[in-house]
Structures are given as structure tokens and as C-alpha cells.
Design an enzyme around this catalytic site. Sequence first.
Site: not given
Length: 362
Positions: A84, A88, A91
Amino acid sequence: MGQLVPLALAGKLLSALRKHLGSVWGSLVPLLLWLRAAFWLAGSERAQRRLSRDEPAASGEEEEGGGDQPLTPLSVNYHFTRQCNYKCGFCFHTAKTSFLLPLEEAKRGLLMLKEAGMQKINFSGGEPFLPDRGEYLGKLVRFCKEELGLQGVSIISNGSLIRERWFQSYGEYLDILAISCDSFNEEVNVLIGRGQGKLNHVENLQKLRGWCRDYKVAFKINSVINRFNVDEDMRDQIRALNPIRWKVFQCLLIDGENCGKDALREAERFLISDEEFEGFLERHRDVSCLVPECNKKMKDSYLILDEYMRFLNCTGGRKDPSRSILDVGVEEAIKFSGFDEKMFLKRGGKYVWSKADLRLDW
């Protein structure tokens, strides 16, 4: 007299044949009786199982599980990459490997799932548009809709890598695009980890909404409610974007992913209480597209397939993998998925998946 000789010979042959057939029949009778008894018992056992499923349990509660009936992978979430471009903080499917199946192997697994009863596939990650700039994903989307004929083909993405040319090539095969957006305050998005350079996440969300309308793809928003957005009021922005569904999740801890010894994230600081989550839902209760999911509803009600096409069992608070469906088949692998089919239905996991059936006013 000459005519009587053949007749006598024929009579002796018939007599000998009759004795031989009688002997064969005598040896077959016990076998036939055994087979009849075996089939009768099997039929009785099946009937008994049907009765036991139809009748309520002695306690008056519904019997848990589906007996010896195999689970059907009606809706599958295929996380084909863990890589990714965002970071975040909460996550729960992190970049622990860089593995990506060869395209033809992924297609083989998807065909196996279709043959086992799959009607909807959701592609996720990581960020699914990262491998080969979205071409790998696009080819899987087209394969699932055009060749497998699935009812629903959807994607969950952070949206940062999607370009209009992707819609031009593959938009017709995609039913639903879900974009993750946790706040309409860009400073909060950056704080959470949904930020990359100069790209404004909220402005990009609005651009993607327009492309979905232009290329006739149903639009959906996913939000994770956490410590940094739990007090936000998103009603006006959600209504303006008008998604078909606004999925609102409570921040969830998964050992080995976003908490614990081997985790790549530390999500404890993002956690909110059940009461705080309910307060957020109460504030947004009049948003018609709101679909809330607390931790209890979320944890075991998804069939999750990882990058190796292994089902991930979250019942123990971590993601324990089955063997790959490519090695042992769907029916064997799904036994270890920990999937709660009743909760899947209770949370509304079965809805209108096909954009053709949604009858949207584009």
C-alpha cells in the site's frame, strides 16, 4: 432320428447353463441384499439429518452451524496484495509480504470459487490499484464479470492511484467502487495516515465520484471511526456525495496486524469505546445510506482470502490462515475460515450487488 440328436444336445446345454446361472445368482443375492441395506441406511441418516436441522434444538434455541453441509462462499473479499502507498495507523491488513500471484493462477482460484457458489467478489488490499498501475486488477475485474458472469464485482481502494483511463478500459465490468474516507478534514486524514504528498484526499474523492457517475459505476464510501474522527459531523458531505452505501466501521484490533508482538501498526491509540461508536451513529442516524458495523458484527462475518488464496480465520483475534484453495480446493480450505454465516446475513452482507439491478439514475 437325425433331427432328435440336435434337440437332445440343445437340452443338455440349456440344463448346464441353468445350473451355472443359478450358481452365479446364488452368489449375487447376498451382495444385492447388502447393497440394499446400505443405501437404505444412508437414506435414513440423510432424512434424520434433515429432520434434526428442521426441528428446533431441545433448549428452544436455533442450532448453531450447518451440520455437515459445506459453507458456500457467496461473497468473498480477495486481498490479493498487502502492499500500500498509505500508512493508515489502524490498518488491519498490513504489508507483511510483497507476494502477488501470477495472473493466471489468480484466475484459476477465482474460477474454483465460482464453481463452489461465489456470486460476488470484492477486491481489496493493501491498495489494489498498486500492482501494474491497476492493470492486474482491471484484468481480474473483467474476467470475473465477462467470463465468470458474477452478479457483483466490487473494489475497495484509497483512490489515490485511480486514473480516468482505468474507467475507460474497465469501468463497464465494475459494479461498485468503494473509496475509503475517514474524515472530510484533510488535517485529520493526514494525521490518520491517509495522505500522500500534495494529493488532497477529499478533493480526490469528489473527482472519483464524478468518474463513477460518468462511467456508470456505483459509488460507495467506507469510513473507520476512531479516536481522531469520532466527534466529526459528516452528514452534509455524505449527502452531497450521495453514495449507494456508507459503510461505517468501528476501529478494530487484530493481533499480529495492528497490535501485538509481530504487528506493523500500533492501533491502540485509535480505539474508541462501544458507547462512543454508538454516539457517532446516533449523530448520523438520519443519513439514509448509513450501514454501521461494530466490532462484533465485523470480526467473523467476512470471508477473507489473502494473497496466497488462503482463508483467514479471525475468531481468535488474529488472522490464522487455512491452506490455499489452489492446493486443497475451496470446500476443504473454507472449513478453517471461521466464517459466521448468520452474522453475515444479520449485518446485511447480502444486498443488491449488480449495478444493473440497482437501477441508478446516472
